[in-house]
Enzyme design. Structure first.
Site, PDB file in Angstrom:
ATOM      1  CB  CYS A 381      39.848 -15.809  67.783  1.00 55.35           C
ATOM      2  SG  CYS A 381      39.706 -14.300  68.885  1.00 55.35           S
ATOM      3  CG  HIS A 506      43.003 -13.963  65.325  1.00 52.98           C
ATOM      4  ND1 HIS A 506      42.489 -14.360  64.680  1.00 52.98           N
ATOM      5  CD2 HIS A 506      43.066 -12.908  66.613  1.00 52.98           C
ATOM      6  CE1 HIS A 506      41.247 -14.295  65.502  1.00 52.98           C
ATOM      7  NE2 HIS A 506      41.391 -13.096  66.093  1.00 52.98           N
ATOM      8  CD  GLU A 508      44.353 -15.810  62.118  1.00 49.83           C
ATOM      9  OE1 GLU A 508      44.734 -17.341  62.822  1.00 49.83           O
ATOM     10  OE2 GLU A 508      43.930 -14.925  62.426  1.00 49.83           O
TER      11      GLU A 508
HETATM   12  N1  GLN Z   1      33.857 -11.964  68.297  1.00 54.30           N
HETATM   13  C1  GLN Z   1      34.408 -12.146  69.256  1.00 54.30           C
HETATM   14  C2  GLN Z   1      34.905 -11.372  69.718  1.00 54.30           C
HETATM   15  O1  GLN Z   1      35.047 -10.335  70.151  1.00 54.30           O
HETATM   16  C3  GLN Z   1      36.489 -12.680  68.802  1.00 54.30           C
HETATM   17  C4  GLN Z   1      36.402 -12.436  67.984  1.00 54.30           C
HETATM   18  C5  GLN Z   1      37.361 -12.912  67.289  1.00 54.30           C
HETATM   19  O2  GLN Z   1      37.466 -13.620  66.676  1.00 54.30           O
HETATM   20  N2  GLN Z   1      38.806 -12.032  66.380  1.00 54.30           N
HETATM   21  O3  GLN Z   1      35.647 -11.872  71.119  1.00 54.30           O
END
Ligand code: GLN
Length: 559
Positions: A381, A506, A508
């Site tokens: 992400c 994600h 994970e």
């Molecule tokens: N802050 C980033 C966004 O909102 C990434 C979010 C994250 O890593 N879950 O897009």
């Protein structure tokens, strides 16, 4: 009809109630029962999505996009129970729903009160998980007995069990045996007091699970039994696990847990088949080879902030027969003059998700180090955003390239707000959330999954800016995962690198010890190929122009 197990905790918080509840689910599932898992949290936030990791640890995301307590991650790793928005109720969620009903006139003429309206709403939430296809619902009550906030939940489970037929509800209380180092004694008084608190509310625990660093003597078991009014064979010891949290179901079973539950709930249970869990623990116990993996994030002092990532790495280690030595590095402290020293010995580098500007330059440096030194990189992400910013600045020469999240006025917004997010002002539950599909083209990720289409969970507002696709692919980045419905980049890679994959989702959250996520598995496998003892390893400062060949054909354009 469904049976119910309620898991409460006493004496102190962080005793591992979530892990214990998940392990109970694992045991019962392996006895052939159909299990559902649920957590009731006493805090007033509607969900943990608006809390920062210092408050609450990781926010765990479900397929349906619900932002949940991290204990639900344990439930998914230990069981196959399907999890939905109904699996985590907070005080905030319960009150919101009662207040909405009050405004809609559903309680017309009545005074709306904690008992019965709030407790009824909680009971309805518990009832929602039961059904003809469910044998046992395990409900964990967050917080510690004695907290003001927990009272409505404890009252609700007391009432719930009263309204059910006999022998269909079971109360399991997790407590701590306090060890006094000076006298070398284990003390049972806090346990007695915590059970006393429960009994004041009208709940008599049926089983006590005693967390302890030292073995409990038979005499202590008898004493706890007598003072807490729990039969001695139902006073169970839960010692700290030696090798892995995945030992816990085995440990509870050695204490006779499935037999006790079967007897108490009037269920004829066969012995659970725990062979898969025995194998996992065996691998962990006997594995000798170790690799060094850096996780470069900003919540490094907190074990819980990246819980699912650490677990997914452990799963990948088990699958590859290697121990993962985690180096939790604070991105705040990573700078050009120490990056070689801190990352030089690493076999793999992972940059996790995150929000806001603090520590991002350290993450960009980590991505650069991995790219230039051919060290496996796994961006999750925000870790994708960092890899893109790094390549844009250092290879495409786009000075000041950034994410609009960090610098809204950047001359090169290589990461920007997704269209659907432009008009959103409310914060809770409004990100791009939950499982979304991703079309894969040839590359590391496609090789890992062995499929053309995958679905993984999201939690973000910002995305790769498609205006920069051409420039970045000319610089050696391949776009190997796309959400075709919205034309959003989901995976970037650097072909020719040993393993460089960054994903917008994600992975994970979908990793289990019995079924590691393929990307984590291949990241660890690639990291095992790094040899720092020969010249094939990292050489500080040696910039490698990412190749677009190395015998791999990638669907995306690499010029
Ligand atoms: N802050 C980033 C966004 O909102 C990434 C979010 C994250 O890593 N879950 O897009």
């Amino acid at each position: 009809m469904s049976r119910h197990i309620f898991v409460t905790g006493g004496v102190v918080s962080s005793l591992g109630k979530g892990l214990t509840a998940a392990s109970l689910g694992c045991l019962l599932e392996n006895c052939g029962l159909r299990v559902r898992m649920q957590k009731l949290d006493p805090y007033i936030n509607v969900d943990p999505g608006t809390m920062n990791p210092y408050q609450h640890g990781e926010v765990y995301v479900l397929n349906d996009g619900s932002e949940m307590d991290l204990d639900l991650g344990h439930y998914e790793r230990f069981t196959h129970a399907p999890l939905t928005a109904d699996c985590n109720y907070t005080t905030g969620k319960i009150y919101s729903s009662v207040i909405a009903k009050e405004r809609a006139g559903e309680y017309l003429g009545q005074t709306v009160q904690v008992i019965p309206h709030i407790t009824d709403e909680i009971k309805a939430g518990i009832e929602r998980l039961s059904g003809p296809d469910v044998d046992v619902v395990i409900t964990e009550i967050g917080g510690t007995v004695g907290d003001i906030e927990s009272l409505p939940f404890l009252e609700a489970i007391r009432q719930y069990s009263l309204e059910q037929p006999p022998q269909t509800c079971l109360f399991i209380h997790l407590t701590l045996l306090v060890h006094l180092a000076a006298s070398g004694e284990l003390k049972t008084k806090p346990t007695q007091q915590s059970v006393g608190k429960l009994r004041e509310i009208g709940i008599q625990p049926d089983v006590l699970v005693c967390r302890t660093e030292h073995p409990m003597t038979e005499e202590m078991r008898r004493k706890i039994s007598l003072f807490c009014n729990v039969r001695p064979e139902r006073v169970i010891e839960e010692q700290d696990v030696a090798h892995s949290i995945y030992e816990l179901p085995l440990m509870l079973e050695r204490e006779g847990m499935s037999r006790i539950i079967g007897q108490a709930l009037g269920l004829e249970l066969p012995a659970p088949d725990l062979s898969a869990w025995e194998r996992i623990v065996d691998v962990v116990r006997t594995t000798e080879r170790e690799i060094d993996v850096a996780v470069v994030g900003k919540y490094i002092g907190l074990n819980d902030a990246y819980k699912s990532i650490y677990e997914a790495l452990a799963h990948a280690g088990i699958a590859n027969g290697v121990k993962i030595k985690l180096h939790k590095l604070s991105s705040d402290d990573l700078a050009a003059d120490n990056v070689a020293e801190r990352l030089g010995g690493m076999h793999g580098i992972c940059v996790p998700g995150g929000f806001g500007g603090r520590g991002i330059e350290g993450k960009v440096l980590a991505a650069q180090w991995a790219r230039e030194n051919n060290i496996p990189y796994f961006g999750l992400c925000y870790g994708l955003h960092m890899a893109v910013i790094e390549l844009a600045r250092n290879v495409c020469g786009l000075q000041g390239a950034n994410s609009q999240e960090i610098d809204p006025d950047t001359p090169h917004p290589v990461i920007c707000l997704i269209d659907e997010q432009q008009k959103i002002t409310r914060k809770g539950g409004t990100m791009r959330l939950g499982a979304q599909s991703c079309q894969l083209s040839q590359g590391f990720a496609r090789d890992a999954y062995g499929e053309d289409n995958v679905s993984e969970r999201h939690r973000h507002r910002y995305e790769f800016n498609n205006d920069y696709r051409e420039q970045l692919s000319a610089a050696g980045m391949a776009f190997t995962g796309i959400n075709t419905e919205k034309d959003l980049v989901e995976i970037v890679e650097i072909p020719g690198h040993r393993w460089f994959v960054a994903v917008q989702f994600h992975p994970e959250f979908t990793s289990k010890p019995t079924r590691p996520n393929p990307l984590f598995r291949d990241f660890v496998k690639a990291s095992m190929g790094v040899d720092h003892t020969s010249s094939g390893g990292a050489s500080p400062g040696k910039a490698r122009r990412p190749a677009s060949h190395a015998g791999r054909e990638h669907g995306a354009a690499d010029s």
